[in-house]
Motif scaffolding. Structure first.
Motif, mmCIF file in Angstrom:
data_model
loop_
_atom_site.group_PDB
_atom_site.id
_atom_site.type_symbol
_atom_site.label_atom_id
_atom_site.label_comp_id
_atom_site.label_asym_id
_atom_site.label_seq_id
_atom_site.Cartn_x
_atom_site.Cartn_y
_atom_site.Cartn_z
ATOM 1 N N GLN A 132 0.833 -1.214 0.000
ATOM 2 C CA GLN A 132 0.000 0.000 0.000
ATOM 3 C C GLN A 132 0.859 1.252 0.000
ATOM 4 O OE1 GLN A 132 -2.635 -0.398 3.298
ATOM 5 N NE2 GLN A 132 -3.922 -1.919 2.290
ATOM 6 N N ILE A 133 1.869 1.222 0.800
ATOM 7 C CA ILE A 133 2.752 2.389 0.863
ATOM 8 C C ILE A 133 3.423 2.612 -0.475
ATOM 9 C CG2 ILE A 133 4.882 3.226 1.931
ATOM 10 C CD1 ILE A 133 3.961 1.744 4.493
ATOM 11 N N THR A 134 3.816 1.470 -1.134
ATOM 12 C CA THR A 134 4.481 1.598 -2.436
ATOM 13 C C THR A 134 3.535 2.201 -3.474
ATOM 14 O OG1 THR A 134 5.698 -0.388 -1.867
ATOM 15 C CG2 THR A 134 5.779 0.317 -4.157
ATOM 16 N N GLU A 135 2.271 1.758 -3.468
ATOM 17 C CA GLU A 135 1.302 2.297 -4.434
ATOM 18 C C GLU A 135 1.080 3.785 -4.235
ATOM 19 O OE1 GLU A 135 -2.153 -0.040 -4.006
ATOM 20 O OE2 GLU A 135 -1.260 -1.829 -4.909
ATOM 21 N N SER A 136 0.896 4.180 -3.031
ATOM 22 C CA SER A 136 0.646 5.610 -2.802
ATOM 23 C C SER A 136 1.862 6.432 -3.197
ATOM 24 C CB SER A 136 0.293 5.842 -1.337
ATOM 25 O OG SER A 136 1.386 5.474 -0.536
ATOM 26 N N ASP A 137 3.046 5.865 -2.963
ATOM 27 C CA ASP A 137 4.252 6.589 -3.375
ATOM 28 C C ASP A 137 4.313 6.737 -4.889
ATOM 29 O OD1 ASP A 137 4.986 6.858 -0.788
ATOM 30 O OD2 ASP A 137 6.458 5.218 -0.804
ATOM 31 N N GLU A 138 3.955 5.656 -5.589
ATOM 32 C CA GLU A 138 3.999 5.728 -7.060
ATOM 33 C C GLU A 138 3.004 6.747 -7.595
ATOM 34 O OE1 GLU A 138 3.358 1.752 -8.267
ATOM 35 O OE2 GLU A 138 5.443 1.141 -7.931
#
Lengths: 178, 197
Positions: A132-138
């Motif tokens: 989830q953190i990776t998606e929001s960062d992207e």
């Protein structure tokens, strides 16, 4: 008899109680006055009683102090020994080793329980949280790229003309005046 | 400057300085510890402080062992250190405070049970306890110097010359302190025996 021993004479007798303490001037003083003093002591019950009482008091004080200090020293020595390490004799007793084994096992028990805890759910939770953190960062990075790659940054884009509808009216009125 | 290291075994010292009689500190402690403790205990009248000062005495003796010239006995030298420690300790305000509140302070009731009973009669035991208490309380009234001299003579049973050596006083001054200390005891003794009348 009205004349008694002086304080110094009495003190010299007390100080000379132990033959070990006879020395120097004290010995000379006593030798010169011993006959007179001894004769007086034999004749005067007051002085002899006071001398005896003083001797007894000092003797009791010393004996009690020595005995008390010996006992306190033994107590303090025992306290020090027990506070540092168990006596060597304890090390050979089975009960000592049994107690040590119980303590060791009790210390190991929480550690073994900790090792048997399920690890997978925690890993899954951590993994999902990480994705989830990776998606929001992207998404944030994509948004930033889009704004940077634009020809004119959005804060510098020309504003919409709020007077676009009234321009024709003004020019018409001017024409009338002329 | 020679350097020596004190180790867990006090026998183990590096060999770069001349040997002194105090190098074998473990045997010196074994020989004199009880005596030094007794002097501290009766002087300060506090168990914990006496124990602490006893340890300090030997630590200081170890640190200053190279200054021991052998012109007096080891016992006299240790007593001198002990006396200086007592003097330093009793002059502090902290000592005066803790003397009032300390739970490890020695009371006359603690020591009265140690009075020897050479005679089994109750009366003689009471008299002996009373005599001991009288001296115990009188010693507390003495000045610091008189008390030290008195205890060195009547507790440690040292010769006057040894007391003079320890205190750094002339023998005549030592005798004067003893006369005054005994005068205090006699005065209290007489007052006690006159009161019932």
């Amino acid at each position: 008899m009205n004349i008694h021993l002086t304080h110094e004479q009495l003190c010299d007798l007390v100080l000379a109680e132990s033959s070990l303490l006879l020395e120097g001037g004290l010995r000379n003083d006593l030798e010169s006055t011993s006959d007179v003093v001894q004769a007086h002591l034999r004749a005067c019950p007051v002085c002899s009683a006071e001398l005896r009482s003083l001797r007894d008091s000092l003797s009791n004080f010393r004996d009690a102090s020595v005995s008390f200090a010996r006992q306190e020293f033994a107590h303090s020595y025992a306290r020090r020994s027990s506070s540092i390490a168990p006596p060597h004799s304890y090390l050979s007793q089975p009960l000592y080793w049994a107690a040590a084994a119980v303590v060791f096992v009790a210390a190991l028990f929480p550690l073994s329980m900790h090792r048997h805890l399920p690890v997978a759910p925690v890993t899954t939770t951590i993994a999902s949280g990480t994705s989830q953190i990776t998606e929001s960062d992207e998404a944030l990075l994509a948004d930033i790229d889009q704004k940077v790659s634009a020809d004119v940054p959005s804060p510098m884009e020309p504003l919409a003309d709020p007077t676009a509808g009234t321009t024709t009216i003004t020019s018409t009125s001017d024409q009338r005046t002329n | 400057m020679s350097s020596r290291a004190i180790t867990s075994d006090s026998h183990s010292v590096t060999q770069d300085a001349p040997a002194t009689p105090l190098d074998d500190m473990s045997s010196i402690v074994a020989t004199y510890e009880q005596r030094i403790f007794r002097f501290h205990l009766i002087s300060i009248r506090d168990r914990d402080v006496a124990q602490s000062l006893t340890q300090d005495t030997f630590v200081r003796a170890w640190s200053a062992r190279h200054t021991f010239r052998g012109d007096c006995s080891i016992s006299t030298w240790l007593m001198r250190i002990a006396l200086n420690l007592i003097r330093d300790h009793t002059r502090t305000d902290r000592f005066r405070f803790w003397k009032r509140v300390s739970e490890t302070a020695v009371d006359v009731s603690d020591i009265s049970s140690h009075v020897p009973h050479r005679d089994s009669s109750l009366e003689s035991r009471l008299i002996a306890s009373e005599q001991m208490a009288l001296v115990w309380e009188s010693v507390a009234q003495l000045s610091e110097r008189q008390r030290s001299v008195f205890l060195l003579r009547f507790l440690e049973e040292l010769e006057l010359s040894e007391i003079a050596n320890i205190t750094g006083l002339p023998i005549s001054t030592v005798k004067t302190h003893l006369y005054r200390a005994l005068a205090t005891i006699r005065a209290r003794h007489n007052a006690t025996h006159k009161d019932p009348l």
